[in-house]
Structure formats: structure tokens, C-alpha cells
Write a protein that holds these residues in place. Structure first.
Motif, PDB file in Angstrom:
ATOM      1  N   SER A  72       0.791  -1.197  -0.086  1.00 52.46           N
ATOM      2  CA  SER A  72      -0.159  -0.018   0.202  1.00 52.46           C
ATOM      3  C   SER A  72       0.909   1.243  -0.084  1.00 52.46           C
ATOM      4  N   SER A  73       0.186   2.235  -0.566  1.00 53.88           N
ATOM      5  CA  SER A  73       1.114   3.565  -0.726  1.00 53.88           C
ATOM      6  C   SER A  73       0.715   4.626   0.165  1.00 53.88           C
ATOM      7  N   VAL A  74      -0.248   4.010   1.219  1.00 54.53           N
ATOM      8  CA  VAL A  74      -0.977   4.910   2.101  1.00 54.53           C
ATOM      9  C   VAL A  74      -0.415   4.407   3.603  1.00 54.53           C
ATOM     10  N   PHE A  75       0.225   5.477   4.351  1.00 55.47           N
ATOM     11  CA  PHE A  75       0.681   5.189   5.893  1.00 55.47           C
ATOM     12  C   PHE A  75      -0.214   5.758   6.596  1.00 55.47           C
ATOM     13  N   GLU A  76      -0.928   5.051   7.544  1.00 54.04           N
ATOM     14  CA  GLU A  76      -1.977   5.502   8.404  1.00 54.04           C
ATOM     15  C   GLU A  76      -1.491   5.403   9.704  1.00 54.04           C
ATOM     16  N   ASP A  77      -2.439   6.009  11.034  1.00 52.03           N
ATOM     17  CA  ASP A  77      -1.997   6.041  12.221  1.00 52.03           C
ATOM     18  C   ASP A  77      -0.669   6.559  12.574  1.00 52.03           C
ATOM     19  N   LEU A  78      -0.492   7.825  11.872  1.00 54.19           N
ATOM     20  CA  LEU A  78       0.860   8.529  12.121  1.00 54.19           C
ATOM     21  C   LEU A  78       0.665   9.453  12.825  1.00 54.19           C
ATOM     22  N   PHE A  79       1.550   9.989  13.811  1.00 57.87           N
ATOM     23  CA  PHE A  79       1.604  11.335  14.561  1.00 57.87           C
ATOM     24  C   PHE A  79       2.653  12.296  13.949  1.00 57.87           C
ATOM     25  N   ALA A  80       2.338  13.521  14.136  1.00 56.43           N
ATOM     26  CA  ALA A  80       3.297  14.625  13.529  1.00 56.43           C
ATOM     27  C   ALA A  80       4.768  14.400  13.804  1.00 56.43           C
ATOM     28  N   GLY A  81       5.461  14.639  12.815  1.00 57.97           N
ATOM     29  CA  GLY A  81       7.005  14.624  12.932  1.00 57.97           C
ATOM     30  C   GLY A  81       7.811  14.386  11.615  1.00 57.97           C
ATOM     31  N   ASP A  82       9.016  14.347  11.615  1.00 56.27           N
ATOM     32  CA  ASP A  82       9.545  13.991  10.472  1.00 56.27           C
ATOM     33  C   ASP A  82       9.728  12.450   9.985  1.00 56.27           C
ATOM     34  N   PHE A  83       9.789  12.339   8.636  1.00 50.78           N
ATOM     35  CA  PHE A  83       9.623  10.739   8.205  1.00 50.78           C
ATOM     36  C   PHE A  83      10.411  10.564   6.791  1.00 50.78           C
ATOM     37  N   GLU A  84      11.216   9.700   6.719  1.00 54.63           N
ATOM     38  CA  GLU A  84      11.958   9.328   5.517  1.00 54.63           C
ATOM     39  C   GLU A  84      10.912   8.447   4.626  1.00 54.63           C
ATOM     40  N   LEU A  85      10.628   8.577   3.679  1.00 58.00           N
ATOM     41  CA  LEU A  85       9.587   7.886   2.910  1.00 58.00           C
ATOM     42  C   LEU A  85      10.323   7.121   1.704  1.00 58.00           C
ATOM     43  N   PHE A  86       9.957   5.703   1.608  1.00 55.46           N
ATOM     44  CA  PHE A  86      10.924   5.011   0.623  1.00 55.46           C
ATOM     45  C   PHE A  86      10.105   4.318  -0.192  1.00 55.46           C
ATOM     46  N   VAL A  87      10.600   3.991  -1.439  1.00 56.15           N
ATOM     47  CA  VAL A  87       9.812   3.223  -2.612  1.00 56.15           C
ATOM     48  C   VAL A  87      10.904   1.987  -3.067  1.00 56.15           C
ATOM     49  N   LYS A  88      10.751   0.952  -3.222  1.00 54.01           N
ATOM     50  CA  LYS A  88      11.518  -0.306  -3.652  1.00 54.01           C
ATOM     51  C   LYS A  88      10.836  -0.722  -4.827  1.00 54.01           C
ATOM     52  N   ASP A  89      11.353  -0.798  -5.999  1.00 53.98           N
ATOM     53  CA  ASP A  89      10.783  -1.555  -7.294  1.00 53.98           C
ATOM     54  C   ASP A  89      11.131  -2.888  -7.467  1.00 53.98           C
ATOM     55  N   GLU A  90      10.783  -3.760  -8.488  1.00 52.54           N
ATOM     56  CA  GLU A  90      11.171  -4.927  -8.834  1.00 52.54           C
ATOM     57  C   GLU A  90      12.555  -5.299  -9.103  1.00 52.54           C
ATOM     58  N   ASN A  91      13.628  -4.072  -9.586  1.00 50.98           N
ATOM     59  CA  ASN A  91      15.028  -4.421  -9.620  1.00 50.98           C
ATOM     60  C   ASN A  91      15.574  -4.329  -8.233  1.00 50.98           C
ATOM     61  N   GLU A  92      14.651  -3.832  -7.214  1.00 55.62           N
ATOM     62  CA  GLU A  92      15.517  -3.549  -5.608  1.00 55.62           C
ATOM     63  C   GLU A  92      16.102  -2.339  -5.706  1.00 55.62           C
ATOM     64  N   CYS A  93      15.752  -1.405  -6.833  1.00 59.59           N
ATOM     65  CA  CYS A  93      16.448  -0.083  -6.552  1.00 59.59           C
ATOM     66  C   CYS A  93      15.279   0.692  -5.402  1.00 59.59           C
ATOM     67  N   LEU A  94      16.182   1.579  -4.574  1.00 55.72           N
ATOM     68  CA  LEU A  94      15.488   2.680  -3.794  1.00 55.72           C
ATOM     69  C   LEU A  94      15.390   3.854  -4.188  1.00 55.72           C
ATOM     70  N   ALA A  95      14.515   4.684  -3.822  1.00 54.55           N
ATOM     71  CA  ALA A  95      14.313   6.100  -3.944  1.00 54.55           C
ATOM     72  C   ALA A  95      13.455   6.568  -2.650  1.00 54.55           C
ATOM     73  N   SER A  96      14.043   7.701  -2.108  1.00 58.79           N
ATOM     74  CA  SER A  96      13.508   8.064  -0.887  1.00 58.79           C
ATOM     75  C   SER A  96      13.407   9.855  -0.866  1.00 58.79           C
TER      76      SER A  96
END
Length: 257
Positions: A72-96
Motif C-alpha cells: 500500500s502507498s498509504v501510511f496511516e495511524d501516524l503522529f506529527a513529525g519528520d519521516f523518510e519515505l521509501f519506495v523499492k521497485d522490482e529491480n530492488e532499486c530504492l528512492a526516498s
């Protein structure tokens, strides 16, 4: 002679088809991530963040911390603050991307920073920073007693929960991961190449094949569980240090480092 040439060609083609695909160079990936919406939080109503992946190779997995991934691309039940958001694709590459989830007026905002820990020794640290709320803020790590001390030392690698409480008793919490410096190339690959990716084993003779980085990363959970059970490598043994290194690397999210 004609039959001989045909056999040679067939043998060559068969070898070609069984050879492992080379690792994809993530330096050439166009994978990126963007936040499309967010909902502010307060003490009684957690917020949410919705992201969207662009480029790369589908399917995508998403994470708030780079360790635990979800479809899921939705993150719930979060409280205010700083986050680092990541995505990983089928090639195991990461972006954040970094993102700050805001709170409603008078709400508490919590941000957390960490330092790495040794794999087998608790040498990491966690520092919490909070603003807002009512009165003096107090902090807790993993359910410990609340105090005004916001720094925690000698923290082991793995998942932890940091909480902050104001004078009205409003408590918000945030999950955080303390990682290690265990490296796939320096620490894990030599173990696999020496003990597992050998003749009549995971060099193509037995499934799964464990030759390329992507193959090892994709099977990190299985490698961890089987080495801890002692069922891998078959017919051999690993030292406790090697078993611990594999577990730490897998718990770090099996990074391609």
C-alpha cells in the motif's frame, strides 16, 4: 560433422539460457517518489501520508523507515513529525524523500534521529525532539518510565518505539529502526560465496540461486531463518558471528550496500 556442430550450438544456447541475469545498475534508474496527500494529526486523531511512485520497474513496495515494506502507498495511524519515505521497485532499486507531517494547533510533533549499532553489541543511540503540546514534555523508549531525558544510549539494533507525553497526558509514539553497518558486499557476499553458492548447492544446482546481489536480497528472509535454524548451508556450518551478521543485515532491510 553436421551432427557435432548442431550439438555444439544447442549446448551453447542451453548454457546461455541458464546463465544468471546481470544485476540492474540502480544508478541508471529513474525511480522517484512523491507525496500526493497528507492528513494532519493531533493527540486523539492520528494522521496519514499517501505517496506515489514514478518510473523504475513495477511492482512497487513502500516503507516509512526503509526496513519494513508494504504494497500500500498509504501510511496511516501516524503522529506529527519528520519521516523518510521509501519506495523499492522490482529491480530492488530504492528512492526516498523526506517529509514532515504537521500537527493540528497545540498538537505534539515528534522527530527521532539514530546512530548505528554494532551487530552483536548494543552501541547505538536514539535522540528524540518534540514540540507543541501542553507544558513540559517527557520521553520514553520501549515502554520505559517517562522522563525529561530525550537521549537514549546503548541501544541495540532493531525496531524500537519512542513516546512523548505532555502535562495533559497526551502521548504520541513513533516506531524507529536502529540499523547496523553490516555490508552486503563486504560481509554477506563472502559468506554466501564460500558456503552456499558452490557446486551442487545455490550456484544454480539448487533453488534458489544465490549468485547475484538481487537474488541474495530477494531471499534475505529465507537465508536468515535457515542459517539460524542450522539447515543452511547443507552439509556445513557457519560460525555464530556469520549467523549474526546475516541476521543483522536482513533485519536492516537487506540493503544493497
Amino acid at each position: 560433422m553436421k551432427y557435432y556442430l548442431i550439438l555444439v550450438v544447442l549446448f551453447f544456447v542451453a548454457c546461455e539460457s541458464n546463465s544468471p541475469e546481470p544485476d540492474f545498475d540502480c544508478a541508471n534508474s529513474d525511480l522517484s517518489l512523491t507525496v500526493v496527500s497528507s492528513v494532519k494529526s493531533d493527540c486523539s486523531k492520528p494522521g496519514s501520508i499517501t505517496v506515489e511512485a514514478i518510473g523504475g520497474k513495477e511492482e512497487y513496495l513502500y516503507s516509512l523507515n526503509g526496513v519494513s515494506f508494504q504494497r500500500s502507498s498509504v501510511f496511516e495511524d501516524l503522529f506529527a513529525g519528520d519521516f523518510e519515505l521509501f519506495v523499492k521497485d522490482e529491480n530492488e532499486c530504492l528512492a526516498s524523500i523526506p517529509f514532515t507531517l504537521e500537527s493540528e494547533p497545540d498538537g505534539i510533533s515528534l522527530s527521532v534521529s539514530t546512530t548505528i549499532s554494532e551487530c552483536s553489541n548494543a552501541t547505538g543511540s536514539i535522540t528524540a525532539q518534540a514540540t507543541g503540546g501542553v507544558g513540559i514534555l517527557q520521553f520514553s523508549l520501549d515502554g520505559s518510565s517517562f522522563s525529561e531525558e530525550n537521549s537514549f544510549e546503548n541501544v541495540a539494533a532493531g525496531s524500537h518505539e519512542v513516546s512523548v507525553m505532555d502535562e495533559d497526558g497526551c502521548i504520541i509514539s513513533k516506531d524507529v529502526s536502529v540499523k547496523t553497518d553490516v555490508s552486503l558486499e563486504k560481509d554477506i557476499m563472502p559468506i554466501i560465496e564460500t558456503n552456499c553458492a558452490i557446486t551442487n548447492c545455490h550456484n544454480g544446482s539448487r533453488s534458489p540461486t544465490l549468485i547475484t546481489n538481487i537474488e541474495i536480497i530477494s531471499n534475505a528472509g529465507r537465508i536468515k531463518s535457515e542459517t539460524q535454524e542450522g539447515s543452511m548451508p547443507r552439509g556445513g556450518t557457519l560460525s555464530q558471528l556469520e549467523i549474526d551478521l546475516i541476521a543483522c543485515w536482513a533485519d536492516d532491510g537487506a540493503p544493497n550496500n
